[in-house]
Design an enzyme around this catalytic site. Sequence first.
Site, PDB file in Angstrom:
ATOM      1  N   THR A 179      61.039  28.162  -3.115  1.00  0.00           N
ATOM      2  CA  THR A 179      60.976  26.733  -3.420  1.00  0.00           C
ATOM      3  C   THR A 179      61.255  25.936  -2.162  1.00  0.00           C
ATOM      4  O   THR A 179      61.978  26.396  -1.272  1.00  0.00           O
ATOM      5  CB  THR A 179      61.983  26.331  -4.517  1.00  0.00           C
ATOM      6  OG1 THR A 179      61.867  24.929  -4.770  1.00  0.00           O
ATOM      7  CG2 THR A 179      63.428  26.626  -4.126  1.00  0.00           C
ATOM      8  N   SER A 180      60.686  24.735  -2.116  1.00  0.00           N
ATOM      9  CA  SER A 180      61.017  23.854  -0.998  1.00  0.00           C
ATOM     10  C   SER A 180      61.948  22.748  -1.483  1.00  0.00           C
ATOM     11  O   SER A 180      62.215  21.804  -0.763  1.00  0.00           O
ATOM     12  CB  SER A 180      59.731  23.246  -0.424  1.00  0.00           C
ATOM     13  OG  SER A 180      59.027  22.614  -1.471  1.00  0.00           O
ATOM     14  N   PRO A 229      65.490  21.588  -2.417  1.00  0.00           N
ATOM     15  CA  PRO A 229      66.904  21.970  -2.298  1.00  0.00           C
ATOM     16  C   PRO A 229      67.704  21.706  -3.574  1.00  0.00           C
ATOM     17  O   PRO A 229      68.673  22.413  -3.866  1.00  0.00           O
ATOM     18  CB  PRO A 229      67.431  21.115  -1.140  1.00  0.00           C
ATOM     19  CG  PRO A 229      66.383  20.117  -0.829  1.00  0.00           C
ATOM     20  CD  PRO A 229      65.110  20.506  -1.506  1.00  0.00           C
ATOM     21  N   ASP A 257      58.333  26.178 -11.837  1.00  0.00           N
ATOM     22  CA  ASP A 257      57.543  24.957 -11.934  1.00  0.00           C
ATOM     23  C   ASP A 257      58.091  24.157 -13.107  1.00  0.00           C
ATOM     24  O   ASP A 257      58.258  24.698 -14.209  1.00  0.00           O
ATOM     25  CB  ASP A 257      56.052  25.271 -12.133  1.00  0.00           C
ATOM     26  CG  ASP A 257      55.181  24.098 -11.695  1.00  0.00           C
ATOM     27  OD1 ASP A 257      55.497  23.483 -10.662  1.00  0.00           O
ATOM     28  OD2 ASP A 257      54.211  23.781 -12.391  1.00  0.00           O
ATOM     29  N   PHE A 298      63.666  13.202 -11.169  1.00  0.00           N
ATOM     30  CA  PHE A 298      63.730  12.224 -12.255  1.00  0.00           C
ATOM     31  C   PHE A 298      65.120  12.137 -12.902  1.00  0.00           C
ATOM     32  O   PHE A 298      65.279  11.432 -13.904  1.00  0.00           O
ATOM     33  CB  PHE A 298      62.708  12.586 -13.346  1.00  0.00           C
ATOM     34  CG  PHE A 298      61.274  12.579 -12.889  1.00  0.00           C
ATOM     35  CD1 PHE A 298      60.609  11.381 -12.629  1.00  0.00           C
ATOM     36  CD2 PHE A 298      60.566  13.766 -12.724  1.00  0.00           C
ATOM     37  CE1 PHE A 298      59.275  11.372 -12.222  1.00  0.00           C
ATOM     38  CE2 PHE A 298      59.242  13.773 -12.316  1.00  0.00           C
ATOM     39  CZ  PHE A 298      58.594  12.572 -12.062  1.00  0.00           C
TER      40      PHE A 298
HETATM   41  P1  IMP Z   1      58.007  21.056  -9.273  1.00  0.00           P
HETATM   42  O1  IMP Z   1      58.386  22.103 -10.248  1.00  0.00           O
HETATM   43  O2  IMP Z   1      58.738  21.227  -7.986  1.00  0.00           O
HETATM   44  O3  IMP Z   1      56.521  20.895  -9.117  1.00  0.00           O
HETATM   45  O4  IMP Z   1      58.608  19.729  -9.876  1.00  0.00           O
HETATM   46  C1  IMP Z   1      57.839  18.667 -10.348  1.00  0.00           C
HETATM   47  C2  IMP Z   1      58.603  17.396 -10.159  1.00  0.00           C
HETATM   48  O5  IMP Z   1      59.582  17.300 -11.171  1.00  0.00           O
HETATM   49  C3  IMP Z   1      59.294  17.299  -8.809  1.00  0.00           C
HETATM   50  O6  IMP Z   1      59.057  16.023  -8.286  1.00  0.00           O
HETATM   51  C4  IMP Z   1      60.748  17.496  -9.138  1.00  0.00           C
HETATM   52  O7  IMP Z   1      61.580  16.716  -8.310  1.00  0.00           O
HETATM   53  C5  IMP Z   1      60.840  17.047 -10.594  1.00  0.00           C
HETATM   54  N1  IMP Z   1      61.834  17.862 -11.256  1.00  0.00           N
HETATM   55  C6  IMP Z   1      61.794  19.204 -11.474  1.00  0.00           C
HETATM   56  N2  IMP Z   1      62.928  19.609 -12.066  1.00  0.00           N
HETATM   57  C7  IMP Z   1      63.691  18.503 -12.221  1.00  0.00           C
HETATM   58  C8  IMP Z   1      64.996  18.298 -12.727  1.00  0.00           C
HETATM   59  O8  IMP Z   1      65.717  19.217 -13.158  1.00  0.00           O
HETATM   60  N3  IMP Z   1      65.440  17.036 -12.691  1.00  0.00           N
HETATM   61  C9  IMP Z   1      64.703  15.999 -12.217  1.00  0.00           C
HETATM   62  N4  IMP Z   1      63.497  16.138 -11.708  1.00  0.00           N
HETATM   63  C10 IMP Z   1      62.990  17.388 -11.703  1.00  0.00           C
END
Ligand code: IMP
Length: 185
Positions: free
Chosen positions: A7-8, A10, A64, A142
């Site tokens: 993952t990128s 943090p 994801d 979010f």
């Molecule tokens: P991805 O899984 O990294 O593609 O996440 C999709 C988007 O949802 C990214 O912009 C993340 O920052 C947001 N996201 C994923 N998990 C969470 C969480 O637990 N809380 C808030 N935002 C999340």
Amino acid sequence: MRIKVITSNPGKMREYAQALEGLGLDVFQGSVPYDEIQADTLEEVVSHGMRGLMMSEDSFIIDDSGLFIDHLNGFPGVYSAYALKTLGNQGVLKIMDGVSERDARFECCIGCKLPGKEPFIVSASCEGAILDAPRGEGGFGFDPIFSSDGVRSFSELGMDEKNAISHRGQAVKKLVQRIKSVEDL
Ligand code: IMP
């Protein structure tokens, strides 16, 4: 057992480290680029990503996740990363301005490949609602605009509290059960 979380993000990595601490799983962050297709479900995105990664990686975890808002027919969902980048939390709040139907859920889909074992996917979700305004300083993404109890945002929870109820926390519990069923931790 040591396993790489690819993952990128943090924020995600911190949650994995905290959730898995003391469970015999030592996770570390790795950044290996992989293909993230546009698909209808997180499972499809993860499954495609795993197929590509398995050509070069023997073991890994990928994650994801997305925010699905009922009033927007599940948007941003699989487009969550793009929506956060382009609209941001303020943009989402603007779209939801004056909307009384605020139900939403976070979903998390984890793909896991262990050395010499078949890959598997686990998923979990966390129901909640979009707040009227951002609240709190913690977390990421979010978190400031989502609440699972209608009072505090995810940003206002400690990481232990968020992991106890969140989509990722619950998916990680399933992940640990699956790993324990095939490995001695
Ligand atoms: P991805 O899984 O990294 O593609 O996440 C999709 C988007 O949802 C990214 O912009 C993340 O920052 C947001 N996201 C994923 N998990 C969470 C969480 O637990 N809380 C808030 N935002 C999340």
